[in-house]
Write a protein that holds these residues in place. Structure first.
Motif, PDB file in Angstrom:
ATOM      1  N   GLU A 138      -5.816  11.704 -17.196  1.00  0.00           N
ATOM      2  CA  GLU A 138      -4.859  12.702 -16.743  1.00  0.00           C
ATOM      3  C   GLU A 138      -4.439  12.435 -15.292  1.00  0.00           C
ATOM      4  N   PHE A 139      -3.135  12.507 -15.016  1.00  0.00           N
ATOM      5  CA  PHE A 139      -2.591  12.417 -13.666  1.00  0.00           C
ATOM      6  C   PHE A 139      -2.909  13.721 -12.941  1.00  0.00           C
ATOM      7  N   ILE A 140      -3.515  13.616 -11.732  1.00  0.00           N
ATOM      8  CA  ILE A 140      -3.839  14.847 -10.990  1.00  0.00           C
ATOM      9  C   ILE A 140      -3.199  14.900  -9.599  1.00  0.00           C
ATOM     10  N   GLY A 141      -2.468  13.852  -9.190  1.00  0.00           N
ATOM     11  CA  GLY A 141      -1.815  13.881  -7.892  1.00  0.00           C
ATOM     12  C   GLY A 141      -1.801  12.525  -7.234  1.00  0.00           C
ATOM     13  N   PHE A 142      -1.840  12.511  -5.904  1.00  0.00           N
ATOM     14  CA  PHE A 142      -1.872  11.237  -5.187  1.00  0.00           C
ATOM     15  C   PHE A 142      -2.875  11.281  -4.050  1.00  0.00           C
ATOM     16  N   ILE A 143      -3.372  10.094  -3.722  1.00  0.00           N
ATOM     17  CA  ILE A 143      -4.215   9.853  -2.549  1.00  0.00           C
ATOM     18  C   ILE A 143      -3.856   8.465  -2.073  1.00  0.00           C
ATOM     19  N   GLY A 144      -3.710   8.293  -0.773  1.00  0.00           N
ATOM     20  CA  GLY A 144      -3.408   6.953  -0.281  1.00  0.00           C
ATOM     21  C   GLY A 144      -2.848   6.956   1.117  1.00  0.00           C
ATOM     22  N   PHE A 145      -2.061   5.927   1.371  1.00  0.00           N
ATOM     23  CA  PHE A 145      -1.572   5.658   2.720  1.00  0.00           C
ATOM     24  C   PHE A 145      -0.062   5.802   2.812  1.00  0.00           C
ATOM     25  N   CYS A 167     -10.375   5.143  -0.282  1.00  0.00           N
ATOM     26  CA  CYS A 167      -9.164   4.629   0.369  1.00  0.00           C
ATOM     27  C   CYS A 167      -9.476   4.079   1.753  1.00  0.00           C
ATOM     28  N   LEU A 168     -10.306   4.792   2.506  1.00  0.00           N
ATOM     29  CA  LEU A 168     -10.672   4.290   3.834  1.00  0.00           C
ATOM     30  C   LEU A 168     -11.314   2.920   3.718  1.00  0.00           C
ATOM     31  N   GLU A 169     -12.255   2.789   2.797  1.00  0.00           N
ATOM     32  CA  GLU A 169     -12.914   1.494   2.599  1.00  0.00           C
ATOM     33  C   GLU A 169     -11.889   0.424   2.238  1.00  0.00           C
ATOM     34  N   TYR A 170     -10.993   0.736   1.314  1.00  0.00           N
ATOM     35  CA  TYR A 170      -9.955  -0.204   0.892  1.00  0.00           C
ATOM     36  C   TYR A 170      -9.038  -0.558   2.069  1.00  0.00           C
ATOM     37  N   PHE A 197       0.862  -1.187   0.000  1.00  0.00           N
ATOM     38  CA  PHE A 197       0.000   0.000   0.000  1.00  0.00           C
ATOM     39  C   PHE A 197       0.889   1.224   0.000  1.00  0.00           C
ATOM     40  N   GLY A 198       0.282   2.361  -0.327  1.00  0.00           N
ATOM     41  CA  GLY A 198       1.056   3.600  -0.331  1.00  0.00           C
ATOM     42  C   GLY A 198       0.240   4.755  -0.857  1.00  0.00           C
ATOM     43  N   LEU A 199       0.931   5.757  -1.298  1.00  0.00           N
ATOM     44  CA  LEU A 199       0.312   6.939  -1.887  1.00  0.00           C
ATOM     45  C   LEU A 199       0.128   6.656  -3.374  1.00  0.00           C
ATOM     46  N   GLU A 258      -1.172   6.565   7.979  1.00  0.00           N
ATOM     47  CA  GLU A 258      -1.709   7.894   7.695  1.00  0.00           C
ATOM     48  C   GLU A 258      -2.351   7.889   6.318  1.00  0.00           C
ATOM     49  N   ILE A 259      -3.506   8.516   6.192  1.00  0.00           N
ATOM     50  CA  ILE A 259      -4.107   8.741   4.880  1.00  0.00           C
ATOM     51  C   ILE A 259      -3.806  10.178   4.492  1.00  0.00           C
ATOM     52  N   GLY A 260      -3.461  10.369   3.222  1.00  0.00           N
ATOM     53  CA  GLY A 260      -3.120  11.708   2.772  1.00  0.00           C
ATOM     54  C   GLY A 260      -3.418  11.891   1.296  1.00  0.00           C
ATOM     55  N   TRP A 261      -3.303  13.128   0.839  1.00  0.00           N
ATOM     56  CA  TRP A 261      -3.602  13.477  -0.543  1.00  0.00           C
ATOM     57  C   TRP A 261      -2.855  14.735  -0.908  1.00  0.00           C
ATOM     58  N   ARG A 262      -2.582  14.860  -2.199  1.00  0.00           N
ATOM     59  CA  ARG A 262      -2.025  16.094  -2.778  1.00  0.00           C
ATOM     60  C   ARG A 262      -2.480  16.110  -4.235  1.00  0.00           C
ATOM     61  N   LEU A 263      -3.253  17.117  -4.575  1.00  0.00           N
ATOM     62  CA  LEU A 263      -3.780  17.232  -5.928  1.00  0.00           C
ATOM     63  C   LEU A 263      -3.371  18.561  -6.535  1.00  0.00           C
ATOM     64  N   LYS A 264      -3.222  18.567  -7.851  1.00  0.00           N
ATOM     65  CA  LYS A 264      -2.879  19.826  -8.519  1.00  0.00           C
ATOM     66  C   LYS A 264      -4.019  20.811  -8.355  1.00  0.00           C
TER      67      LYS A 264
END
Length: 181
Positions: A72-79, A115-118, A60-62, A93-99
């Motif tokens: 289109e790639f817009i960033g990351f979401i994950g663990f 992501c929480l569900e996963y 698992f990861g971001l 930790e769950i986190g995100w960074r989007l353009k």
């Protein structure tokens, strides 16, 4: 590999073609305003390699986030495994960074809920945390929208004591609480 799909997003493994837009994302002063600094191309590439290594090591990861409609790639979401010294670490930790062009459209909330569900259903996490600078109202709003509860404020040990970003907030949710929602 695609880990998670939502109505509008794919959360997937990273591709070589993600590197350039990831560099752009991390160099954007507006995107990085709640972090100590924007990243150089080299720093961004090192960060991407660390993300990929964590996914390989942990399963698992971001995850890279792609728009389904445009690819289109817009960033990351994950663990991420948070391991800095604190009374709540190590933790997931769950986190995100989007353009910035993706802001205000609900993508962070949509992806983070999935992501929480996963994390709870597929990865078997018992609890998931999220943290950010106390002044980062947009991320705090996403944390609340996805069902995380405020725990406390703390001084982040990896942020300069003189920085206005030093004061952080911690949110979290336990699996048994999440299942009731």
């Amino acid at each position: 590999m695609i880990y998670i799909e939502t109505p509008r997003l794919k959360l997937r493994d990273w591709k070589d073609s993600d590197l350039e837009p990831f560099q752009y994302l991390n160099a954007d002063e507006k995107v990085m305003r709640f972090f100590p600094k924007a990243l150089s191309k080299k720093e961004s590439d090192v960060f991407c390699q660390a993300i990929i290594a964590e996914i390989k090591e942990c399963g698992f990861g971001l995850y890279a986030v792609e728009m389904k409609e445009t690819k289109e790639f817009i960033g990351f979401i994950g663990f991420h495994r948070a391991t800095f010294e604190s009374d709540f670490t190590p933790c997931i930790e769950i986190g995100w960074r989007l353009k910035k062009e993706a802001w205000g459209k609900g993508y962070a909330t949509e992806g983070a809920k999935a992501c929480l569900e996963y994390g709870f259903e597929e990865l078997g996490f018992d609890e998931i945390f999220s943290l950010t600078a106390d002044i980062n109202e947009p991320s705090k709003q996403v944390m609340r929208k996805i069902g995380l509860e405020f725990v406390k404020k703390f001084d982040h040990p990896r942020v300069d004591p003189k920085s206005m970003l030093r004061k952080h907030v911690l949110y979290y949710v336990q699996r048994n609480v999440w299942q009731k929602e």
